[in-house]
Motif scaffolding. Sequence first.
Motif, PDB file in Angstrom:
ATOM      1  N   MET A   1       0.843  -1.160   0.000  1.00  0.00           N
ATOM      2  CA  MET A   1       0.000   0.000   0.000  1.00  0.00           C
ATOM      3  C   MET A   1       0.895   1.232   0.000  1.00  0.00           C
ATOM      4  SD  MET A   1      -3.012   1.145   2.629  1.00  0.00           S
ATOM      5  CE  MET A   1      -2.732  -0.312   3.510  1.00  0.00           C
ATOM      6  N   VAL A   2       0.477   2.235  -0.701  1.00  0.00           N
ATOM      7  CA  VAL A   2       1.199   3.501  -0.759  1.00  0.00           C
ATOM      8  C   VAL A   2       0.320   4.558  -0.128  1.00  0.00           C
ATOM      9  CG1 VAL A   2       2.158   5.256  -2.278  1.00  0.00           C
ATOM     10  CG2 VAL A   2       2.376   2.844  -2.873  1.00  0.00           C
ATOM     11  N   ILE A   3       0.896   5.361   0.744  1.00  0.00           N
ATOM     12  CA  ILE A   3       0.162   6.438   1.394  1.00  0.00           C
ATOM     13  C   ILE A   3       0.904   7.739   1.137  1.00  0.00           C
ATOM     14  CG2 ILE A   3      -0.639   7.384   3.583  1.00  0.00           C
ATOM     15  CD1 ILE A   3      -0.716   4.508   4.634  1.00  0.00           C
ATOM     16  N   LEU A   4       0.206   8.704   0.602  1.00  0.00           N
ATOM     17  CA  LEU A   4       0.787  10.025   0.369  1.00  0.00           C
ATOM     18  C   LEU A   4       0.044  11.025   1.226  1.00  0.00           C
ATOM     19  CD1 LEU A   4       0.962   9.881  -3.511  1.00  0.00           C
ATOM     20  CD2 LEU A   4       2.838   9.520  -1.912  1.00  0.00           C
ATOM     21  N   ILE A   5       0.767  11.769   2.020  1.00  0.00           N
ATOM     22  CA  ILE A   5       0.143  12.772   2.877  1.00  0.00           C
ATOM     23  C   ILE A   5       0.942  14.063   2.744  1.00  0.00           C
ATOM     24  CG2 ILE A   5      -0.406  13.437   5.248  1.00  0.00           C
ATOM     25  CD1 ILE A   5      -0.814  10.521   5.899  1.00  0.00           C
ATOM     26  N   ASP A   6       0.259  15.154   2.410  1.00  0.00           N
ATOM     27  CA  ASP A   6       0.919  16.444   2.464  1.00  0.00           C
ATOM     28  C   ASP A   6       0.225  17.249   3.557  1.00  0.00           C
ATOM     29  OD1 ASP A   6      -1.378  17.634   1.429  1.00  0.00           O
ATOM     30  OD2 ASP A   6      -0.547  17.948  -0.560  1.00  0.00           O
ATOM     31  N   ARG A   8      -2.320  19.040   3.588  1.00  0.00           N
ATOM     32  CA  ARG A   8      -3.776  19.159   3.559  1.00  0.00           C
ATOM     33  C   ARG A   8      -4.504  17.866   3.239  1.00  0.00           C
ATOM     34  NH1 ARG A   8      -5.114  24.728   0.448  1.00  0.00           N
ATOM     35  NH2 ARG A   8      -4.296  26.122   2.027  1.00  0.00           N
ATOM     36  N   TYR A   9      -3.925  17.029   2.397  1.00  0.00           N
ATOM     37  CA  TYR A   9      -4.670  15.906   1.867  1.00  0.00           C
ATOM     38  C   TYR A   9      -3.881  14.604   1.985  1.00  0.00           C
ATOM     39  CZ  TYR A   9      -7.100  19.817  -0.232  1.00  0.00           C
ATOM     40  OH  TYR A   9      -7.765  20.987  -0.428  1.00  0.00           O
ATOM     41  N   ALA A  10      -4.601  13.514   1.937  1.00  0.00           N
ATOM     42  CA  ALA A  10      -3.970  12.191   1.943  1.00  0.00           C
ATOM     43  C   ALA A  10      -4.623  11.350   0.854  1.00  0.00           C
ATOM     44  CB  ALA A  10      -4.163  11.515   3.302  1.00  0.00           C
ATOM     45  N   ALA A  11      -3.864  10.413   0.328  1.00  0.00           N
ATOM     46  CA  ALA A  11      -4.381   9.462  -0.647  1.00  0.00           C
ATOM     47  C   ALA A  11      -3.749   8.112  -0.359  1.00  0.00           C
ATOM     48  CB  ALA A  11      -4.060   9.916  -2.064  1.00  0.00           C
ATOM     49  N   TYR A  27      -6.206  -0.535  -6.263  1.00  0.00           N
ATOM     50  CA  TYR A  27      -7.230   0.413  -5.834  1.00  0.00           C
ATOM     51  C   TYR A  27      -6.573   1.661  -5.264  1.00  0.00           C
ATOM     52  CZ  TYR A  27      -6.183  -1.670  -1.279  1.00  0.00           C
ATOM     53  OH  TYR A  27      -5.549  -2.127  -0.151  1.00  0.00           O
ATOM     54  N   SER A  28      -7.332   2.725  -5.239  1.00  0.00           N
ATOM     55  CA  SER A  28      -6.846   3.970  -4.640  1.00  0.00           C
ATOM     56  C   SER A  28      -8.037   4.750  -4.106  1.00  0.00           C
ATOM     57  CB  SER A  28      -6.085   4.809  -5.672  1.00  0.00           C
ATOM     58  OG  SER A  28      -6.939   5.191  -6.723  1.00  0.00           O
ATOM     59  N   ARG A  29      -7.736   5.663  -3.211  1.00  0.00           N
ATOM     60  CA  ARG A  29      -8.782   6.510  -2.613  1.00  0.00           C
ATOM     61  C   ARG A  29      -8.145   7.831  -2.220  1.00  0.00           C
ATOM     62  NH1 ARG A  29     -13.639   6.145   0.755  1.00  0.00           N
ATOM     63  NH2 ARG A  29     -13.670   3.900   0.459  1.00  0.00           N
ATOM     64  N   PHE A  30      -8.837   8.903  -2.540  1.00  0.00           N
ATOM     65  CA  PHE A  30      -8.443  10.228  -2.087  1.00  0.00           C
ATOM     66  C   PHE A  30      -9.098  10.461  -0.734  1.00  0.00           C
ATOM     67  CE2 PHE A  30      -9.534  14.695  -1.597  1.00  0.00           C
ATOM     68  CZ  PHE A  30      -8.264  15.254  -1.635  1.00  0.00           C
ATOM     69  N   GLU A  38      -4.930   6.607  10.275  1.00  0.00           N
ATOM     70  CA  GLU A  38      -6.234   6.531   9.605  1.00  0.00           C
ATOM     71  C   GLU A  38      -6.087   6.140   8.138  1.00  0.00           C
ATOM     72  OE1 GLU A  38      -9.260   9.712  11.319  1.00  0.00           O
ATOM     73  OE2 GLU A  38      -7.243  10.549  11.054  1.00  0.00           O
ATOM     74  N   ALA A  39      -5.095   6.689   7.462  1.00  0.00           N
ATOM     75  CA  ALA A  39      -4.868   6.352   6.058  1.00  0.00           C
ATOM     76  C   ALA A  39      -4.556   4.871   5.907  1.00  0.00           C
ATOM     77  CB  ALA A  39      -3.737   7.209   5.492  1.00  0.00           C
ATOM     78  N   GLU A  40      -3.759   4.321   6.798  1.00  0.00           N
ATOM     79  CA  GLU A  40      -3.427   2.890   6.747  1.00  0.00           C
ATOM     80  C   GLU A  40      -4.685   2.042   6.931  1.00  0.00           C
ATOM     81  OE1 GLU A  40      -0.789  -0.375   6.371  1.00  0.00           O
ATOM     82  OE2 GLU A  40      -0.301   1.740   6.199  1.00  0.00           O
ATOM     83  N   VAL A  41      -5.518   2.407   7.888  1.00  0.00           N
ATOM     84  CA  VAL A  41      -6.752   1.651   8.132  1.00  0.00           C
ATOM     85  C   VAL A  41      -7.696   1.765   6.939  1.00  0.00           C
ATOM     86  CG1 VAL A  41      -8.765   1.391   9.636  1.00  0.00           C
ATOM     87  CG2 VAL A  41      -6.526   1.815  10.637  1.00  0.00           C
ATOM     88  N   TRP A  42      -7.780   2.956   6.309  1.00  0.00           N
ATOM     89  CA  TRP A  42      -8.602   3.104   5.106  1.00  0.00           C
ATOM     90  C   TRP A  42      -8.122   2.167   4.007  1.00  0.00           C
ATOM     91  CZ3 TRP A  42     -13.212   4.613   4.045  1.00  0.00           C
ATOM     92  CH2 TRP A  42     -13.831   5.620   4.782  1.00  0.00           C
ATOM     93  N   GLY A  43      -6.817   2.052   3.833  1.00  0.00           N
ATOM     94  CA  GLY A  43      -6.274   1.164   2.811  1.00  0.00           C
ATOM     95  C   GLY A  43      -6.626  -0.288   3.072  1.00  0.00           C
ATOM     96  N   ILE A  44      -6.533  -0.700   4.320  1.00  0.00           N
ATOM     97  CA  ILE A  44      -6.885  -2.071   4.693  1.00  0.00           C
ATOM     98  C   ILE A  44      -8.382  -2.298   4.493  1.00  0.00           C
ATOM     99  CG2 ILE A  44      -7.044  -3.676   6.652  1.00  0.00           C
ATOM    100  CD1 ILE A  44      -4.379  -2.362   7.662  1.00  0.00           C
TER     101      ILE A  44
END
Length: 96
Positions: A1-6, A8-11, A27-30, A38-44
């Motif tokens: 899984m790849v998580i990008l966080i700046d 303001r936003y995460a994907a 799959y991907s999600r903005f 939270e981003a890790e849990v969203w990916g899972i």
Amino acid sequence: MVILIDSRYAAIGGVTRDHERNWIVGYSRFLRACSLFEAEVWGIFDGILILLNMGYRKISILSDNLEAVQALFELVLKESRITVLRRTQRIMRVEG
């Protein structure tokens, strides 16, 4: 899984593979602003839902985020403010 966080936003984005490591689906999600946890849990969560909807019933989750994995597999479902964590725990409990 790849998580990008700046600032303001995460994907998030992930890849699901079968037991022979063959690609099943990506799959991907903005996400709006959120923590790395939270981003890790969203990916899972997204990976689990996609595979369940495709008919898979045995799923192994691989993650390098120990905090997320420990939270998901806690025996007692805590009242977390993180809705996606509660939803993921509930799906895991119901599906076994």
